[in-house]
Enzyme design. Sequence first.
Site, mmCIF file in Angstrom:
data_model
loop_
_atom_site.group_PDB
_atom_site.id
_atom_site.type_symbol
_atom_site.label_atom_id
_atom_site.label_comp_id
_atom_site.label_asym_id
_atom_site.label_seq_id
_atom_site.Cartn_x
_atom_site.Cartn_y
_atom_site.Cartn_z
ATOM 1 N N PHE A 125 9.480 -10.339 12.326
ATOM 2 C CA PHE A 125 8.559 -9.978 13.405
ATOM 3 C C PHE A 125 7.144 -10.317 12.971
ATOM 4 O O PHE A 125 6.609 -9.688 12.052
ATOM 5 C CB PHE A 125 8.696 -8.488 13.710
ATOM 6 C CG PHE A 125 8.017 -8.040 14.974
ATOM 7 C CD1 PHE A 125 8.433 -8.517 16.202
ATOM 8 C CD2 PHE A 125 6.980 -7.118 14.937
ATOM 9 C CE1 PHE A 125 7.821 -8.087 17.373
ATOM 10 C CE2 PHE A 125 6.366 -6.677 16.100
ATOM 11 C CZ PHE A 125 6.792 -7.166 17.327
ATOM 12 N N PRO A 130 -4.347 -11.874 9.141
ATOM 13 C CA PRO A 130 -5.296 -11.628 8.050
ATOM 14 C C PRO A 130 -6.473 -10.743 8.446
ATOM 15 O O PRO A 130 -6.972 -9.966 7.630
ATOM 16 C CB PRO A 130 -5.761 -13.046 7.675
ATOM 17 C CG PRO A 130 -4.594 -13.909 8.024
ATOM 18 C CD PRO A 130 -4.004 -13.303 9.259
ATOM 19 N N ILE A 159 4.672 -10.821 6.323
ATOM 20 C CA ILE A 159 5.834 -10.807 7.213
ATOM 21 C C ILE A 159 7.122 -10.781 6.381
ATOM 22 O O ILE A 159 7.425 -11.732 5.652
ATOM 23 C CB ILE A 159 5.829 -12.011 8.168
ATOM 24 C CG1 ILE A 159 4.465 -12.130 8.857
ATOM 25 C CG2 ILE A 159 6.952 -11.867 9.181
ATOM 26 C CD1 ILE A 159 4.037 -10.881 9.623
ATOM 27 N N HIS A 343 9.754 11.625 -16.697
ATOM 28 C CA HIS A 343 10.357 10.652 -17.619
ATOM 29 C C HIS A 343 9.444 10.304 -18.793
ATOM 30 O O HIS A 343 9.889 9.655 -19.748
ATOM 31 C CB HIS A 343 10.724 9.367 -16.874
ATOM 32 C CG HIS A 343 12.010 9.444 -16.106
ATOM 33 N ND1 HIS A 343 12.181 10.232 -14.998
ATOM 34 C CD2 HIS A 343 13.195 8.821 -16.308
ATOM 35 C CE1 HIS A 343 13.410 10.087 -14.535
ATOM 36 N NE2 HIS A 343 14.051 9.250 -15.312
ATOM 37 N N GLY A 344 8.179 10.708 -18.692
ATOM 38 C CA GLY A 344 7.258 10.412 -19.779
ATOM 39 C C GLY A 344 7.092 8.908 -19.983
ATOM 40 O O GLY A 344 7.013 8.136 -19.028
ATOM 41 N N GLU A 368 3.954 -0.550 8.650
ATOM 42 C CA GLU A 368 4.335 -0.025 9.969
ATOM 43 C C GLU A 368 3.456 1.156 10.384
ATOM 44 O O GLU A 368 3.907 2.140 10.948
ATOM 45 C CB GLU A 368 5.821 0.345 10.005
ATOM 46 C CG GLU A 368 6.708 -0.882 9.853
ATOM 47 C CD GLU A 368 8.066 -0.724 10.505
ATOM 48 O OE1 GLU A 368 8.177 -0.024 11.529
ATOM 49 O OE2 GLU A 368 9.021 -1.325 9.988
ATOM 50 N N THR A 370 -0.486 2.754 8.888
ATOM 51 C CA THR A 370 -0.999 3.493 7.743
ATOM 52 C C THR A 370 -0.958 5.002 8.006
ATOM 53 O O THR A 370 -0.798 5.455 9.144
ATOM 54 C CB THR A 370 -2.451 3.091 7.446
ATOM 55 O OG1 THR A 370 -3.265 3.464 8.583
ATOM 56 C CG2 THR A 370 -2.578 1.591 7.197
ATOM 57 N N SER A 371 -1.139 5.765 6.949
ATOM 58 C CA SER A 371 -1.194 7.223 7.111
ATOM 59 C C SER A 371 -2.323 7.621 8.049
ATOM 60 O O SER A 371 -2.201 8.585 8.824
ATOM 61 C CB SER A 371 -1.372 7.901 5.745
ATOM 62 O OG SER A 371 -0.229 7.708 4.931
ATOM 63 N N GLU A 372 -3.433 6.888 7.994
ATOM 64 C CA GLU A 372 -4.543 7.181 8.894
ATOM 65 C C GLU A 372 -4.159 6.942 10.349
ATOM 66 O O GLU A 372 -4.528 7.726 11.241
ATOM 67 C CB GLU A 372 -5.758 6.323 8.510
ATOM 68 C CG GLU A 372 -6.396 6.683 7.180
ATOM 69 C CD GLU A 372 -5.606 6.198 5.964
ATOM 70 O OE1 GLU A 372 -5.874 6.665 4.851
ATOM 71 O OE2 GLU A 372 -4.698 5.333 6.129
#
Length: 387
Positions: A125, A130, A159, A343-344, A368, A370-372
């Site tokens: 898709f 840019p 993509i 796990h260090g 898909e 952003t958090s914003e």
Amino acid sequence: MSLDHRLSPEHEELRRTVEAFAHDVVAPKIGDYYERHEFPYEIVREMGRMGLFGLPFPEEYGGMGGDYLALCLALEELARVDSSVAITLEAGVSLGAMPVFRFGTEEQKREWLPRLCSGEVLGAFGLTEPECGSDAGGTRTTAVRDGDEWVINGTKCFITNSGTDITGLVTVTAVTGRKDDGSPLISSIIVPSGTPGFTVAAPYSKVGWNASDTRELSFADVRVPAANLLGEEGRGYAQFLRILDEGRIAISALATGLAQGCVDESVSYASTRMAFGRPIGANQAIQFKLADMEMRAHTARVGWRDAASRLLAGEPFKKQAAIAKLYSSESAVTNAREATQIHGGYGFMNEYPVARMWRDSKILEIGEGTSEVQRMLIARELGVGSL
């Protein structure tokens, strides 16, 4: 609406089948593909033979006759082991095949869906550009009608599945005209791989998802038949909004899988790693980390299943999908960080799965939407987004 998200026997059988495939087939091989930045064709072929690419599609088009919940269950189980394989399936189905199924003509469905459902070919898709990421309405790629053809010019970036040896098509969003107020009319057009003027760049060098295919695409006077228009002209913007709403549920399931995979690996490690004469899991500090990690994975699972159940019931789900995607992606990042800490020094070594999970998690807060953007969508659904 019922909030009982326990699985039906059929869905549970599918989940167990994919769980076994992920642990028996994917886990032993994917690390080598990942380190070589190589697409796992062998694993993808097996996924195709299992019918995973056809899970949510009707049998008449070569699908398995399942639903979106089935797809998301498969994504979660795959991502518990590896996200590159999971995102290949997610993008191939929800971004590659789903637009054709949702908006294509009967002829387009008959031409493309059987091969997409079998995994014989992958679809992609082409949305992001840019200079146009979250602002998808700022699309600059153009498509001009010339007789019985569309002439496409522009560039797409980031993509997924766009340059593999089995990629068959890319659905491209492009400006095909202007409204009376001057705003763009965006349409979706199918561009088959190999079309003259359609150039696929070399794979990106990425932080994570190194066994998945991600590329930049360019279109220089690319000509495709007018019949390759997907749905109505000028409806491309509305189409991809619907596709992204659904896709956020799928990405949430994938993120939940990564978050749960971090729990799986950390519980195993904490039970066997000895320090000061006892397993590190005997320390309350480690126990509390594991408890919080499990809490996040469980809550994320409830979130995406709630959104999926609303989708399947034909109810509004935009807000729930945004909530699920936001919470699960941030939970995946946090769990990956905590798993690495547990796990260090070994968590910093690529031979351990948590190192791969750490590298793979961050993109989940970006791709898909952003958090914003998710917070913006949630606020808008609350009625305050335009204040």
